[in-house]
Write a protein that holds these residues in place. Structure first.
Motif, PDB file in Angstrom:
ATOM      1  N   VAL A  15     -10.445  -0.499  -0.345  1.00  0.00           N
ATOM      2  CA  VAL A  15      -8.786  -0.298  -0.085  1.00  0.00           C
ATOM      3  C   VAL A  15      -8.527   1.008  -0.574  1.00  0.00           C
ATOM      4  O   VAL A  15      -8.582   1.367  -1.691  1.00  0.00           O
ATOM      5  N   LEU A  16      -7.657   1.696   0.207  1.00  0.00           N
ATOM      6  CA  LEU A  16      -6.941   3.136  -0.006  1.00  0.00           C
ATOM      7  C   LEU A  16      -5.456   2.535  -0.405  1.00  0.00           C
ATOM      8  O   LEU A  16      -4.890   1.757   0.326  1.00  0.00           O
ATOM      9  N   GLU A  17      -4.774   3.128  -1.423  1.00  0.00           N
ATOM     10  CA  GLU A  17      -3.631   2.728  -1.778  1.00  0.00           C
ATOM     11  C   GLU A  17      -2.531   3.598  -1.172  1.00  0.00           C
ATOM     12  O   GLU A  17      -2.795   4.860  -0.799  1.00  0.00           O
ATOM     13  N   PRO A  18      -1.162   3.535  -1.295  1.00  0.00           N
ATOM     14  CA  PRO A  18      -0.171   4.259  -0.770  1.00  0.00           C
ATOM     15  C   PRO A  18      -0.178   5.803  -1.685  1.00  0.00           C
ATOM     16  O   PRO A  18      -0.584   5.726  -2.481  1.00  0.00           O
ATOM     17  N   PRO A  24     -10.027  12.697   1.712  1.00  0.00           N
ATOM     18  CA  PRO A  24     -10.202  12.762   0.410  1.00  0.00           C
ATOM     19  C   PRO A  24     -10.866  11.536  -0.093  1.00  0.00           C
ATOM     20  O   PRO A  24     -11.640  11.445  -1.058  1.00  0.00           O
ATOM     21  N   ALA A  25      -9.896  10.491  -0.176  1.00  0.00           N
ATOM     22  CA  ALA A  25     -10.339   9.213  -0.645  1.00  0.00           C
ATOM     23  C   ALA A  25     -11.628   8.893  -0.151  1.00  0.00           C
ATOM     24  O   ALA A  25     -12.366   8.256  -1.153  1.00  0.00           O
ATOM     25  N   LEU A  26     -11.895   8.805   1.164  1.00  0.00           N
ATOM     26  CA  LEU A  26     -13.082   8.401   1.536  1.00  0.00           C
ATOM     27  C   LEU A  26     -14.376   9.372   0.986  1.00  0.00           C
ATOM     28  O   LEU A  26     -15.364   8.739   0.565  1.00  0.00           O
ATOM     29  N   HIS A  27     -14.076  10.392   0.843  1.00  0.00           N
ATOM     30  CA  HIS A  27     -15.299  11.287   0.315  1.00  0.00           C
ATOM     31  C   HIS A  27     -15.426  10.915  -1.010  1.00  0.00           C
ATOM     32  O   HIS A  27     -16.671  10.836  -1.706  1.00  0.00           O
ATOM     33  N   PHE A  43     -11.397  -0.507  10.300  1.00  0.00           N
ATOM     34  CA  PHE A  43     -10.195  -0.309   9.329  1.00  0.00           C
ATOM     35  C   PHE A  43      -8.774  -0.784   9.854  1.00  0.00           C
ATOM     36  O   PHE A  43      -8.842  -0.440  10.923  1.00  0.00           O
ATOM     37  N   LEU A  44      -7.974  -1.260   9.121  1.00  0.00           N
ATOM     38  CA  LEU A  44      -6.762  -1.572   9.436  1.00  0.00           C
ATOM     39  C   LEU A  44      -5.905  -0.553   8.601  1.00  0.00           C
ATOM     40  O   LEU A  44      -6.189  -0.600   7.362  1.00  0.00           O
ATOM     41  N   ALA A  45      -4.820   0.037   9.005  1.00  0.00           N
ATOM     42  CA  ALA A  45      -4.111   0.842   8.225  1.00  0.00           C
ATOM     43  C   ALA A  45      -2.526   0.858   8.547  1.00  0.00           C
ATOM     44  O   ALA A  45      -2.296   0.620   9.670  1.00  0.00           O
ATOM     45  N   PHE A 121       1.124   2.298   3.516  1.00  0.00           N
ATOM     46  CA  PHE A 121       1.003   1.127   2.413  1.00  0.00           C
ATOM     47  C   PHE A 121      -0.352   0.740   1.890  1.00  0.00           C
ATOM     48  O   PHE A 121      -0.632   0.491   0.682  1.00  0.00           O
ATOM     49  N   LEU A 122      -1.447   0.747   2.824  1.00  0.00           N
ATOM     50  CA  LEU A 122      -2.710   0.425   2.498  1.00  0.00           C
ATOM     51  C   LEU A 122      -3.621   0.804   3.560  1.00  0.00           C
ATOM     52  O   LEU A 122      -3.109   0.846   4.849  1.00  0.00           O
ATOM     53  N   VAL A 123      -4.955   0.905   3.294  1.00  0.00           N
ATOM     54  CA  VAL A 123      -6.100   0.990   4.378  1.00  0.00           C
ATOM     55  C   VAL A 123      -6.951  -0.201   3.866  1.00  0.00           C
ATOM     56  O   VAL A 123      -7.452   0.039   2.565  1.00  0.00           O
ATOM     57  N   GLU A 124      -7.217  -0.778   4.844  1.00  0.00           N
ATOM     58  CA  GLU A 124      -8.470  -2.128   4.359  1.00  0.00           C
ATOM     59  C   GLU A 124      -9.662  -1.809   5.365  1.00  0.00           C
ATOM     60  O   GLU A 124      -9.388  -1.415   6.746  1.00  0.00           O
ATOM     61  N   MET A 125     -10.837  -1.531   4.625  1.00  0.00           N
ATOM     62  CA  MET A 125     -11.970  -0.895   5.322  1.00  0.00           C
ATOM     63  C   MET A 125     -13.282  -1.289   4.974  1.00  0.00           C
ATOM     64  O   MET A 125     -13.347  -1.939   3.933  1.00  0.00           O
ATOM     65  N   VAL A 126     -14.117  -1.836   6.083  1.00  0.00           N
ATOM     66  CA  VAL A 126     -15.476  -2.016   5.746  1.00  0.00           C
ATOM     67  C   VAL A 126     -16.422  -0.931   6.086  1.00  0.00           C
ATOM     68  O   VAL A 126     -16.139  -0.175   6.910  1.00  0.00           O
TER      69      VAL A 126
END
Length: 152
Positions: A15-18, A24-27, A43-45, A121-126
């Motif tokens: 989960v990436l946050e606001p 950069p967060a993925l890295h 992913f949903l974003a 808001f967010l990213v929900e990722m697998v």
């Protein structure tokens, strides 16, 4: 066509946050979890702003890749991608595509290669790790030097 059976490793929910920047967060996630290669089946974003490949200008060669970008704001997005590894840079080489809808423009839709995004808001990722074979990217001179996924 070419293919290779993939051996899978770990599967992560991420989960990436606001305010976070997508790549950069993925890295940081990949480095922190020693994920060198894999794929993101979905992913949903909700992005406050996003840049994707596109143009409204006439292009000289309609078969060539477009190297321009379109900037969108306040979008909902669905996406997926692959993660190869660059041993020289010791970093993942992501390749992601998204389908987006601008919330304030009747959900007007766009779909293309993801260049940049900031989480609203967010990213929900697998994230699914691939343990073998080694995944790489090599430019194809015969196809405008577009980097293709390889099974080294």
């Amino acid at each position: 066509m070419y293919s290779h059976a993939l051996s899978l490793g770990r599967t992560f929910g991420v989960v990436l946050e606001p305010g976070e920047d997508f790549f950069p967060a993925l890295h940081a996630f990949c480095a922190g979890n020693d994920v060198r290669q894999g794929y993101v089946p979905m992913f949903l974003a909700a992005f406050s702003d996003v840049e994707i490949v596109g143009t409204c200008e006439e292009v000289e060669d309609p078969q060539a890749p477009v190297w321009r970008s379109v900037h969108l704001t306040n979008v909902e997005a669905l996406g997926c991608g692959t993660l190869a590894f660059d041993p020289a840079a010791r970093s993942v080489l992501p390749h992601f595509h998204v389908a987006t809808g601008e919330k304030t423009r009747s959900a007007a839709g766009y779909m293309s290669h993801l260049l940049q995004a900031r989480v609203q808001f967010l990213v929900e990722m697998v994230v699914v790790e691939v343990t073998s074979p080694p995944l790489g990217r090599r430019p194809r001179p015969d196809l405008y030097h577009v980097p293709f996924l390889t099974f080294d």
